[in-house]
Motif scaffolding. Structure first.
Motif, PDB file in Angstrom:
ATOM      1  N   ARG A 138       0.826  -1.204   0.000  1.00 62.12           N
ATOM      2  CA  ARG A 138       0.000   0.000   0.000  1.00 62.12           C
ATOM      3  C   ARG A 138       0.865   1.260   0.000  1.00 62.12           C
ATOM      4  N   SER A 139       1.969   1.230   0.747  1.00 67.20           N
ATOM      5  CA  SER A 139       2.850   2.402   0.781  1.00 67.20           C
ATOM      6  C   SER A 139       3.498   2.640  -0.583  1.00 67.20           C
ATOM      7  N   LYS A 140       3.771   1.561  -1.331  1.00 66.80           N
ATOM      8  CA  LYS A 140       4.332   1.711  -2.673  1.00 66.80           C
ATOM      9  C   LYS A 140       3.316   2.359  -3.610  1.00 66.80           C
ATOM     10  N   LEU A 141       2.067   1.948  -3.496  1.00 61.00           N
ATOM     11  CA  LEU A 141       1.016   2.554  -4.317  1.00 61.00           C
ATOM     12  C   LEU A 141       0.809   4.020  -3.948  1.00 61.00           C
ATOM     13  N   GLN A 142       0.920   4.339  -2.656  1.00 63.98           N
ATOM     14  CA  GLN A 142       0.801   5.730  -2.228  1.00 63.98           C
ATOM     15  C   GLN A 142       1.948   6.567  -2.785  1.00 63.98           C
ATOM     16  N   LEU A 143       3.152   6.001  -2.777  1.00 60.67           N
ATOM     17  CA  LEU A 143       4.301   6.717  -3.339  1.00 60.67           C
ATOM     18  C   LEU A 143       4.094   6.980  -4.832  1.00 60.67           C
ATOM     19  N   ILE A 144       3.592   5.983  -5.544  1.00 62.26           N
ATOM     20  CA  ILE A 144       3.316   6.157  -6.975  1.00 62.26           C
ATOM     21  C   ILE A 144       2.272   7.253  -7.171  1.00 62.26           C
ATOM     22  N   GLY A 145       1.255   7.279  -6.317  1.00 65.31           N
ATOM     23  CA  GLY A 145       0.222   8.319  -6.397  1.00 65.31           C
ATOM     24  C   GLY A 145       0.767   9.703  -6.111  1.00 65.31           C
ATOM     25  N   VAL A 146       1.655   9.805  -5.133  1.00 59.01           N
ATOM     26  CA  VAL A 146       2.254  11.104  -4.792  1.00 59.01           C
ATOM     27  C   VAL A 146       3.114  11.607  -5.960  1.00 59.01           C
ATOM     28  N   VAL A 147       3.919  10.731  -6.535  1.00 58.64           N
ATOM     29  CA  VAL A 147       4.765  11.126  -7.670  1.00 58.64           C
ATOM     30  C   VAL A 147       3.900  11.546  -8.853  1.00 58.64           C
ATOM     31  N   ALA A 148       2.829  10.800  -9.113  1.00 56.23           N
ATOM     32  CA  ALA A 148       1.923  11.160 -10.212  1.00 56.23           C
ATOM     33  C   ALA A 148       1.252  12.507  -9.936  1.00 56.23           C
ATOM     34  N   GLY A 149       0.861  12.743  -8.692  1.00 55.50           N
ATOM     35  CA  GLY A 149       0.256  14.029  -8.334  1.00 55.50           C
ATOM     36  C   GLY A 149       1.218  15.185  -8.501  1.00 55.50           C
ATOM     37  N   LEU A 150       2.455  15.004  -8.053  1.00 53.75           N
ATOM     38  CA  LEU A 150       3.463  16.055  -8.222  1.00 53.75           C
ATOM     39  C   LEU A 150       3.744  16.310  -9.706  1.00 53.75           C
ATOM     40  N   SER A 151       3.787  15.251 -10.476  1.00 57.35           N
ATOM     41  CA  SER A 151       3.997  15.411 -11.912  1.00 57.35           C
ATOM     42  C   SER A 151       2.861  16.197 -12.546  1.00 57.35           C
ATOM     43  N   LEU A 166       0.993  18.425 -11.046  1.00 52.95           N
ATOM     44  CA  LEU A 166       1.155  19.827 -10.649  1.00 52.95           C
ATOM     45  C   LEU A 166       2.238  20.518 -11.470  1.00 52.95           C
ATOM     46  N   ILE A 167       3.328  19.823 -11.730  1.00 49.67           N
ATOM     47  CA  ILE A 167       4.407  20.399 -12.549  1.00 49.67           C
ATOM     48  C   ILE A 167       3.913  20.672 -13.959  1.00 49.67           C
ATOM     49  N   LEU A 168       3.193  19.712 -14.544  1.00 48.07           N
ATOM     50  CA  LEU A 168       2.673  19.904 -15.902  1.00 48.07           C
ATOM     51  C   LEU A 168       1.640  21.027 -15.960  1.00 48.07           C
ATOM     52  N   LEU A 169       0.783  21.113 -14.950  1.00 43.33           N
ATOM     53  CA  LEU A 169      -0.184  22.214 -14.903  1.00 43.33           C
ATOM     54  C   LEU A 169       0.526  23.558 -14.744  1.00 43.33           C
ATOM     55  N   GLY A 170       1.593  23.579 -13.952  1.00 44.41           N
ATOM     56  CA  GLY A 170       2.383  24.806 -13.815  1.00 44.41           C
ATOM     57  C   GLY A 170       3.021  25.217 -15.134  1.00 44.41           C
ATOM     58  N   MET A 171       3.558  24.240 -15.861  1.00 45.36           N
ATOM     59  CA  MET A 171       4.116  24.535 -17.192  1.00 45.36           C
ATOM     60  C   MET A 171       3.037  25.069 -18.122  1.00 45.36           C
ATOM     61  N   TYR A 172       1.890  24.436 -18.081  1.00 43.17           N
ATOM     62  CA  TYR A 172       0.784  24.857 -18.935  1.00 43.17           C
ATOM     63  C   TYR A 172       0.383  26.294 -18.620  1.00 43.17           C
ATOM     64  N   ALA A 173       0.245  26.609 -17.338  1.00 37.42           N
ATOM     65  CA  ALA A 173      -0.144  27.959 -16.939  1.00 37.42           C
ATOM     66  C   ALA A 173       0.922  28.980 -17.327  1.00 37.42           C
ATOM     67  N   ALA A 174       2.191  28.618 -17.147  1.00 43.06           N
ATOM     68  CA  ALA A 174       3.272  29.554 -17.463  1.00 43.06           C
ATOM     69  C   ALA A 174       3.352  29.840 -18.959  1.00 43.06           C
ATOM     70  N   PHE A 175       3.180  28.811 -19.756  1.00 45.61           N
ATOM     71  CA  PHE A 175       3.340  29.008 -21.196  1.00 45.61           C
ATOM     72  C   PHE A 175       2.043  29.382 -21.889  1.00 45.61           C
ATOM     73  N   GLN A 176       0.944  29.351 -21.179  1.00 50.19           N
ATOM     74  CA  GLN A 176      -0.303  29.830 -21.768  1.00 50.19           C
ATOM     75  C   GLN A 176      -0.324  31.353 -21.780  1.00 50.19           C
ATOM     76  N   ARG A 177       0.274  31.949 -20.783  1.00 47.44           N
ATOM     77  CA  ARG A 177       0.305  33.413 -20.689  1.00 47.44           C
ATOM     78  C   ARG A 177       1.383  34.013 -21.577  1.00 47.44           C
ATOM     79  N   ASN A 178       2.505  33.345 -21.674  1.00 48.24           N
ATOM     80  CA  ASN A 178       3.622  33.845 -22.475  1.00 48.24           C
ATOM     81  C   ASN A 178       3.866  32.894 -23.637  1.00 48.24           C
ATOM     82  N   LEU A 179       4.211  33.466 -24.760  1.00 44.85           N
ATOM     83  CA  LEU A 179       4.517  32.656 -25.926  1.00 44.85           C
ATOM     84  C   LEU A 179       5.806  31.885 -25.673  1.00 44.85           C
TER      85      LEU A 179
END
Length: 172
Positions: free
Chosen positions: A2-15, A17-30
């Motif tokens: 279960r802890s391994k699955l939680q770790l996979i979920g945390v990494v996927a969640g952080l990823s 957030l990073i992708l959404l941050g990239m999307y937000a940053a590059f949506q405003r600026n070319l």
């Protein structure tokens, strides 16, 4: 487990957030052209990390399907053939590393893993065809766009000459 699955979920969640941050940053600026390759590399690294993590932690051959889907998606999203090949080589290297360092020392049967290796290789061939067809389609569309611009310029020239001829007839 279960802890391994939680770790996979945390990494996927952080990823995510990073992708959404990239999307937000590059949506405003070319996006600057010099940033495209590092951006593709960062996204590829996130996808690869999320695909290989279950392979190393849970050690079930079925998790190779995540990597297969990543390779197929790369065939669609990566515009350069060298980029797709590089992504595949890194994926395959991580898969093989996990196989020989983590999985086989524990005495796991290799039969199921060989099936997934074949599927991994086949996914690269399909991804390569997807990419080749996309590049071909883009080239055809670009040719049609240029042809359209050329015809438009010719029509404007003909209209200009016609207008000038009408004006010269009207003044004479």
């Amino acid at each position: 487990n279960r802890s391994k699955l939680q770790l996979i979920g945390v990494v996927a969640g952080l990823s995510t957030l990073i992708l959404l941050g990239m999307y937000a940053a590059f949506q405003r600026n070319l996006l600057v052209q010099q940033w495209t390759r590092p951006l593709f590399a960062a996204i590829g690294a996130l996808v690869l990390a999320n695909g290989l993590l279950p392979h190393f932690l849970i050690r079930q051959p079925e998790y190779t399907l995540i990597l297969i889907l990543a390779i197929l998606s790369a065939g669609y999203f990566i515009p350069l053939p060298r980029g797709l090949t590089g992504f595949f080589i890194l994926t395959l290297a991580g898969w093989v590393l996990g196989l020989f360092v983590v999985i086989f020392p524990q005495g796991v049967n290799a039969t199921a893993w060989s099936f997934y290796l074949t599927a991994l290789m086949a996914s690269y061939l399909v991804a390569h065809e997807i990419q080749r067809n996309r590049i071909h389609t883009y080239r055809q569309l670009e040719g049609l766009r240029l042809q359209n611009l050329q015809r438009k310029a010719e029509m404007q020239r003909v209209l200009r000459v016609t207008d000038e001829a009408q004006r010269s007839l009207a003044t004479s």
